[in-house]
Design an enzyme around this catalytic site. Structure first.
Site, mmCIF file in Angstrom:
data_model
loop_
_atom_site.group_PDB
_atom_site.id
_atom_site.type_symbol
_atom_site.label_atom_id
_atom_site.label_comp_id
_atom_site.label_asym_id
_atom_site.label_seq_id
_atom_site.Cartn_x
_atom_site.Cartn_y
_atom_site.Cartn_z
ATOM 1 N N CYS A 1 -21.683 23.666 30.532
ATOM 2 C CA CYS A 1 -20.582 24.309 31.254
ATOM 3 C C CYS A 1 -19.553 24.866 30.263
ATOM 4 C CB CYS A 1 -19.973 23.321 32.248
ATOM 5 S SG CYS A 1 -19.018 24.127 33.542
ATOM 6 N N HIS B 1 -24.573 20.853 35.355
ATOM 7 C CA HIS B 1 -24.243 19.577 34.715
ATOM 8 C C HIS B 1 -25.391 18.574 34.868
ATOM 9 C CE1 HIS B 1 -19.908 20.139 33.867
ATOM 10 N NE2 HIS B 1 -19.986 21.019 34.845
ATOM 11 N N GLU C 1 -25.737 15.819 33.394
ATOM 12 C CA GLU C 1 -25.211 14.452 33.338
ATOM 13 C C GLU C 1 -24.679 13.981 34.689
ATOM 14 O OE1 GLU C 1 -23.596 17.066 32.500
ATOM 15 O OE2 GLU C 1 -21.425 16.847 32.713
#
Lengths: 86, 228
Positions: free
Chosen positions: B91, B200, B202
Site C-alpha cells: 500500500c 494488504h 497481512e
C-alpha cells in the site's frame, strides 16, 4: 526577498478526479460552458538574501525531481526579479 | 526461531500497519523482525528481507510516498534492493517504492476520488503462470496504478504484473480504482526481488476472515525470484 514559485500541473492526458469533481460543482453554480477544470499545486519558496545562483539551480532541479513527478505532472518555476538579476 | 529469516520493517511518521506485519511474521515464520525508524541511515547488517508497511507516511503531503522516498533510510533500502535482496512494499509502501524509483510507474488518486476499503477478487501469479484467484482487502485513496504505454508493455512482456483486479472496465482499467491493466501489484528489481502491492496481505491471514494473504507472504519470504 528572493522568491521562487513552483507551479505543478497534472499532465494533459492524465485523469484528474479532483478537477472533475470541481468541474461538476461549477456546472451546478450555473457556469454552463465549462470544458475542463484541472487542479495543480503552487509551492512558494522564499530564500534569504544570501541565496546564490547555485541555489536557484538547485530549486529548479528539485522542482523537476522532488516537487513534481514527471510521470504524471508538468512543472515550471517562476523566479522573482530580485533572484533573476543575480 | 527461524535463524535464516531476519526481516526489517521500515517505519515512517504516519506508518500504521507495521504491527500487523510484525505479528504475522512472528507467528507464521517464527522470527523477530527489526523495526527500523526512517531517520536511520543503515539497515541492520543481518537483515534478509525489508518491508515497507502501509499507512500515510508524512500525511501523503506533496504526493503519496514522495517525502518518505527522501528519508535517510531509503539510501540503504536502495542498496539492499539493487543487490537483489527481497523488498516488499504494501500500500503506502508500494507508493514509496514507486516514488523512490525502485519500481516503475506511480499510484495516482482513485479515478472516483474516494477512499475505498473493501475485499477484492484478484488474480495472483508470481511467475506469469500458475494464476490463482484470491480475495484480498484494499484500503486506499491513491491506488490507481499509472505508467506510460511503453512501461505498461514492458511490465506485461516481462510478466511483472503479479497481482491484478478481476473487475475491469472496457479499457481494462480496474473498476475499483481505475488502475491501468487492472494492476494491483508488480514485481521488479534486478532479480525480481522488489514487490509492490496495493492490497494488504497481512490483513488476510486468518482462516475465518480469509487467509489468501499467506500465499503472497510465503512467496515473499521464501523467494519469488523466478526469472521470466
Amino acid at each position: 526577498m528572493k522568491k521562487a514559485r513552483v507551479v505543478v500541473t497534472v499532465k494533459k492526458d492524465v485523469l484528474d478526479p479532483a478537477g472533475v469533481a470541481v468541474k461538476n460543482a461549477l456546472l451546478r453554480q450555473g457556469i454552463k460552458n465549462l470544458a475542463e477544470v484541472r487542479i495543480g499545486k503552487v509551492i512558494d519558496i522564499t530564500l534569504s538574501d544570501y541565496a546564490s545562483i547555485d541555489e536557484r539551480h538547485l530549486i529548479e532541479e528539485a522542482a523537476r525531481t522532488v516537487l513534481s513527478n514527471p510521470i504524471m505532472e508538468d512543472v515550471y518555476v517562476e523566479i522573482s526579479d530580485e533572484m533573476r538579476n543575480e | 526461531m527461524n535463524n535464516n529469516l531476519q526481516p526489517a520493517i521500515i517505519t515512517f511518521p504516519g506508518s500504521n500497519c507495521e504491527r500487523d506485519v510484525d505479528k504475522i511474521l512472528r507467528t507464521r515464520y517464527h522470527c523477530a523482525p527489526y523495526v527500523v525508524w526512517h531517520n536511520n541511515t543503515a539497515i541492520p547488517h543481518d537483515t534478509t528481507h525489508v518491508i515497507l508497511p502501509g499507512g500515510f507516511s508524512f500525511g501523503d503531503y506533496l504526493r503519496a510516498g514522495a517525502l518518505a522516498a527522501l528519508s535517510p533510510i531509503m539510501k540503504a533500502v536502495h542498496k539492499f534492493a539493487l543487490v537483489g535482496k527481497p523488498v516488499l512494499g504494501i500500500c503506502n509502501g508500494f507508493q514509496i517504492l514507486c516514488e523512490a524509483k525502485l519500481l516503475p510507474g506511480m499510484l495516482l488518486r482513485n479515478h472516483h476520488d474516494r477512499f475505498v476499503c473493501s475485499w477484492q477478487t484478484m488474480t495472483w501469479s508470481s511467475d506469469g503462470d500458475n494464476a490463482r484467484k484470491i480475495n484480498l482487502p484494499i484500503a486506499h485513496r491513491d491506488g490507481r496504478y499509472f505508467a506510460d504505454a511503453k512501461t505498461l508493455l514492458e511490465l506485461k512482456h516481462r510478466r511483472q504484473i503479479i497481482l491484478s483486479y478481476d473487475d475491469r472496465d472496457e479499457h481494462g482499467h480496474a473498476n475499483v480504482n481505475g488502475s491501468m491493466l487492472g494492476i494491483a501489484g508488480i514485481v521488479g528489481g534486478p532479480r525480481r526481488n522488489i514487490i509492490g502491492l496495493m492490497p494488504h496481505p497481512e490483513r488476510a491471514v486468518d482462516a475465518p476472515l480469509g487467509n489468501s494473504g499467506i500465499l503472497i507472504l510465503d512467496a515473499f519470504v521464501h523467494g519469488v525470484n523466478h526469472e521470466a
